[in-house]
Structure formats: structure tokens, C-alpha cells
Design a protein around this motif. Structure first.
Motif, PDB file in Angstrom:
ATOM      1  N   UNK A 205     -20.205  16.006   3.052  1.00 12.27           N
ATOM      2  CA  UNK A 205     -19.849  15.234   1.859  1.00 12.27           C
ATOM      3  C   UNK A 205     -19.000  16.076   0.908  1.00 12.27           C
ATOM      4  N   UNK A 206     -17.995  15.452   0.296  1.00  9.63           N
ATOM      5  CA  UNK A 206     -17.141  16.165  -0.640  1.00  9.63           C
ATOM      6  C   UNK A 206     -15.890  16.748  -0.018  1.00  9.63           C
ATOM      7  N   UNK A 207     -15.795  16.722   1.308  1.00  8.83           N
ATOM      8  CA  UNK A 207     -14.581  17.243   1.936  1.00  8.83           C
ATOM      9  C   UNK A 207     -13.402  16.301   1.637  1.00  8.83           C
ATOM     10  N   UNK A 208     -12.183  16.853   1.548  1.00 11.22           N
ATOM     11  CA  UNK A 208     -11.019  16.012   1.220  1.00 11.22           C
ATOM     12  C   UNK A 208     -10.623  15.115   2.389  1.00 11.22           C
ATOM     13  N   UNK A 209     -10.177  13.895   2.041  1.00  5.91           N
ATOM     14  CA  UNK A 209      -9.694  12.933   3.027  1.00  5.91           C
ATOM     15  C   UNK A 209      -8.426  12.272   2.495  1.00  5.91           C
ATOM     16  N   UNK A 210      -7.643  11.718   3.400  1.00  3.96           N
ATOM     17  CA  UNK A 210      -6.518  10.880   3.012  1.00  3.96           C
ATOM     18  C   UNK A 210      -6.958   9.424   3.146  1.00  3.96           C
ATOM     19  N   UNK A 211      -6.801   8.652   2.070  1.00  4.95           N
ATOM     20  CA  UNK A 211      -7.095   7.216   2.118  1.00  4.95           C
ATOM     21  C   UNK A 211      -5.776   6.457   2.156  1.00  4.95           C
ATOM     22  N   UNK A 212      -5.632   5.568   3.157  1.00  6.54           N
ATOM     23  CA  UNK A 212      -4.428   4.755   3.322  1.00  6.54           C
ATOM     24  C   UNK A 212      -4.838   3.298   3.202  1.00  6.54           C
ATOM     25  N   UNK A 213      -4.311   2.606   2.205  1.00  7.80           N
ATOM     26  CA  UNK A 213      -4.528   1.168   2.069  1.00  7.80           C
ATOM     27  C   UNK A 213      -3.292   0.470   2.615  1.00  7.80           C
ATOM     28  N   UNK A 214      -3.471  -0.246   3.724  1.00 16.49           N
ATOM     29  CA  UNK A 214      -2.329  -0.816   4.429  1.00 16.49           C
ATOM     30  C   UNK A 214      -2.457  -2.332   4.534  1.00 16.49           C
ATOM     31  N   UNK A 215      -1.339  -3.020   4.305  1.00 15.47           N
ATOM     32  CA  UNK A 215      -1.252  -4.451   4.561  1.00 15.47           C
ATOM     33  C   UNK A 215      -0.163  -4.673   5.596  1.00 15.47           C
ATOM     34  N   UNK A 216      -0.497  -5.388   6.667  1.00 18.32           N
ATOM     35  CA  UNK A 216       0.472  -5.676   7.721  1.00 18.32           C
ATOM     36  C   UNK A 216       0.937  -7.120   7.633  1.00 18.32           C
ATOM     37  N   UNK A 217       2.229  -7.336   7.808  1.00 21.00           N
ATOM     38  CA  UNK A 217       2.822  -8.666   7.670  1.00 21.00           C
ATOM     39  C   UNK A 217       3.412  -9.125   8.995  1.00 21.00           C
ATOM     40  N   UNK A 218       3.249 -10.407   9.292  1.00 22.17           N
ATOM     41  CA  UNK A 218       3.789 -10.987  10.522  1.00 22.17           C
ATOM     42  C   UNK A 218       4.921 -11.945  10.190  1.00 22.17           C
ATOM     43  N   UNK A 219       5.210 -12.891  11.071  1.00 21.82           N
ATOM     44  CA  UNK A 219       6.322 -13.820  10.877  1.00 21.82           C
ATOM     45  C   UNK A 219       6.214 -14.535   9.532  1.00 21.82           C
ATOM     46  N   UNK A 220       7.386 -14.777   8.928  1.00 23.09           N
ATOM     47  CA  UNK A 220       7.402 -15.428   7.634  1.00 23.09           C
ATOM     48  C   UNK A 220       6.873 -14.551   6.522  1.00 23.09           C
ATOM     49  N   UNK A 221       6.773 -13.243   6.789  1.00 23.61           N
ATOM     50  CA  UNK A 221       6.238 -12.274   5.832  1.00 23.61           C
ATOM     51  C   UNK A 221       4.825 -12.654   5.381  1.00 23.61           C
ATOM     52  N   UNK A 222       4.044 -13.194   6.301  1.00 24.15           N
ATOM     53  CA  UNK A 222       2.660 -13.575   6.008  1.00 24.15           C
ATOM     54  C   UNK A 222       1.735 -12.388   6.268  1.00 24.15           C
ATOM     55  N   UNK A 223       0.881 -12.019   5.303  1.00 24.08           N
ATOM     56  CA  UNK A 223      -0.057 -10.923   5.537  1.00 24.08           C
ATOM     57  C   UNK A 223      -1.072 -11.296   6.607  1.00 24.08           C
ATOM     58  N   UNK A 224      -1.276 -10.408   7.578  1.00 25.93           N
ATOM     59  CA  UNK A 224      -2.180 -10.713   8.682  1.00 25.93           C
ATOM     60  C   UNK A 224      -3.319  -9.718   8.782  1.00 25.93           C
ATOM     61  N   UNK A 225      -3.167  -8.507   8.243  1.00 32.14           N
ATOM     62  CA  UNK A 225      -4.253  -7.516   8.294  1.00 32.14           C
ATOM     63  C   UNK A 225      -4.284  -6.695   7.028  1.00 32.14           C
ATOM     64  N   UNK A 226      -5.483  -6.350   6.623  1.00 32.96           N
ATOM     65  CA  UNK A 226      -5.705  -5.485   5.470  1.00 32.96           C
ATOM     66  C   UNK A 226      -6.628  -4.366   5.937  1.00 32.96           C
ATOM     67  N   UNK A 227      -6.158  -3.131   5.850  1.00 29.29           N
ATOM     68  CA  UNK A 227      -6.915  -2.005   6.397  1.00 29.29           C
ATOM     69  C   UNK A 227      -7.063  -0.874   5.396  1.00 29.29           C
ATOM     70  N   UNK A 228      -8.295  -0.372   5.285  1.00 33.08           N
ATOM     71  CA  UNK A 228      -8.574   0.888   4.595  1.00 33.08           C
ATOM     72  C   UNK A 228      -8.773   1.936   5.678  1.00 33.08           C
TER      73      UNK A 228
END
Length: 240
Positions: A205-228
Motif C-alpha cells: 500500500x502507498x506505492x506509486x501507480x499510474x491511473x489512466x481514465x480512458x473512453x473508447x469511441x466507435x462508429x458515429x463517435x459513440x462512446x462504447x467503453x469506459x475504463x479505469x
């Protein structure tokens, strides 16, 4: 008939949607130099008559390539091969690529799968109605058996009714069902590991991490996935 068109004919025994088959084959032909930058592509009508597909299917196939930046379309002028973009930086979320670049074998382990109604923020992020059902899956990403990464991904239930369908790659699954991720947005920040994250990632616990908040978009620029995504600092890299 143009021999290049013969290679675009869809395979009726392939479960992949016909428009995606045509888009992939045409995209591969463009990459292979069979059509060059600035060349005019066959019209929708030509594709319909040559490939035995519907006008809607031809239009959707060309739209996929337009969204990927492989072609440009102009009303009245036609469809042309677009200039190839300059290489972009590798995305930090591509765990499998990072592992293979190190000579390691990537793998994924599904450790949690939850089905419930979307919260207001989740519904907004995925362009869903509040209360619409979603699934939330937690996967540990490993290389040579060691855990380096954890993804917590939220998708509409209609996109992923069965977690076992994913296999090793979520993006490959989304492509198979006709909802490929065509672009992503990412927000990166440094965090320290909570007790729960530390347990999952087998660190203190307390060790450093990289957090990436990602949203992926498909056809029509529609969001299809939300990932932490939570990544050990000594594993991620950004290369041209």
C-alpha cells in the motif's frame, strides 16, 4: 471486372458483419498499395454491383474507412484515398503490445464481473439512459505470469452480455461484434496504491501507480467503453 474488386467480395460463411468484411479488405488493399493516395475509389453503385451487396452495406463500409481516416468523401466529387497520417505515439493502454515488446507473454485474468443499473455519471459517459443496465468487469493484466496492470471497464449490457466472450482482448471482441474502438481519450495522473489496489497488484500500500481514465469511441463517435486502468510505474512507456 477490376481484379481488385474481386478480392473485396465478402465471405458468406464468416459471421463478421458484411460491411466490416468489405471495410477490412478494402483497408488492407489500400495499405498494400493497390490504391494510392489521391486515387478515386469505386463508387457505392460499383461496389453494390460488383460485390452483390446492398447500397446500405457499401455506404457503411466506406463510412468505417472514412472514420479511420483512410479515405475522404466529397459530395459530387467522389471518394479518394487520404494521405497517410504521421505515426502517432503508442497508446499507454495497449498492455499486450508493451508486454510483447519486452519479449513477454501477455495474459488476462477476469477477477470480477458485475451487472447493474448505470449511475448518472456512467450513463453520461457512455451516452446511455440513467438506469440502463451496464456491466463492470475487473481484469488483471499479466506478463509472464506477473501482474503489472488492472483494468476496471464499464460497458452497456447490450455490448457485453457474457464476459466469457471477450477472450484475451476486449478491443478484438468489440471489433468482432461490429463496434470497434476507432479513437480514445485518456486522462493520466499519478496516484498511490490503496490497500485494495495493492492486494490486487501484489504490491505494498502507498506505492506509486499510474491511473489512466480512458473512453473508447466507435462508429458515429459513440462512446462504447469506459475504463479505469492502474499500471505499475516501471511497466508503462510512451514510444513514437
Amino acid at each position: 471486372m477490376d481484379e481488385r474488386l474481386l478480392a473485396l467480395r465478402p465471405d458468406e460463411t464468416d459471421a463478421t458483419p458484411i460491411y466490416l468484411q468489405v471495410a477490412r479488405r478494402l483497408g488492407a488493399a489500400i495499405q498494400g498499395g493497390q490504391w494510392r493516395v489521391g486515387d478515386a475509389l469505386p463508387s457505392e453503385r460499383t461496389l453494390v454491383e460488383s460485390l452483390g451487396i446492398s447500397r446500405v452495406t457499401a455506404r457503411r463500409a466506406l463510412q468505417v474507412l472514412a472514420e479511420e481516416g483512410a479515405i475522404t468523401r466529397s459530395r459530387g466529387a467522389g471518394t479518394f484515398i487520404a494521405p497517410r497520417p504521421e505515426p502517432r505515439a503508442a497508446r499507454l493502454d495497449n498492455f499486450s503490445e508493451l508486454a510483447r515488446r519486452r519479449g513477454m507473454t501477455p495474459a488476462s485474468e477476469l477477477v470480477a464481473f458485475e451487472r447493474r443499473q448505470a449511475t448518472a455519471p456512467e450513463a453520461e459517459a457512455l451516452a446511455l439512459r440513467t438506469g440502463e443496465e451496464i456491466v463492470r468487469l475487473t481484469r488483471l493484466r499479466k506478463a509472464d505470469g506477473q501482474t503489472f496492470w488492472m483494468d476496471v471497464t464499464t460497458l452497456a449490457l447490450a455490448v457485453l452480455p457474457d464476459a466469457s466472450a471477450i477472450g484475451e482482448s476486449l478491443y478484438a471482441y468489440l471489433e468482432r461484434i461490429g463496434q470497434p474502438v476507432l479513437r480514445v481519450t485518456e486522462k493520466l495522473r499519478a496516484i498511490v496504491a490503496s490497500e485494495e489496489l495493492a492486494t490486487r497488484l501484489n504490491i505494498a500500500p502507498g506505492e506509486p501507480l499510474l491511473h489512466i481514465l480512458r473512453t473508447g469511441y466507435t462508429h458515429g463517435d459513440k462512446p462504447v467503453e469506459l475504463t479505469d486502468a492502474y499500471c505499475l510505474n516501471d511497466f508503462y512507456e510512451l514510444k513514437q
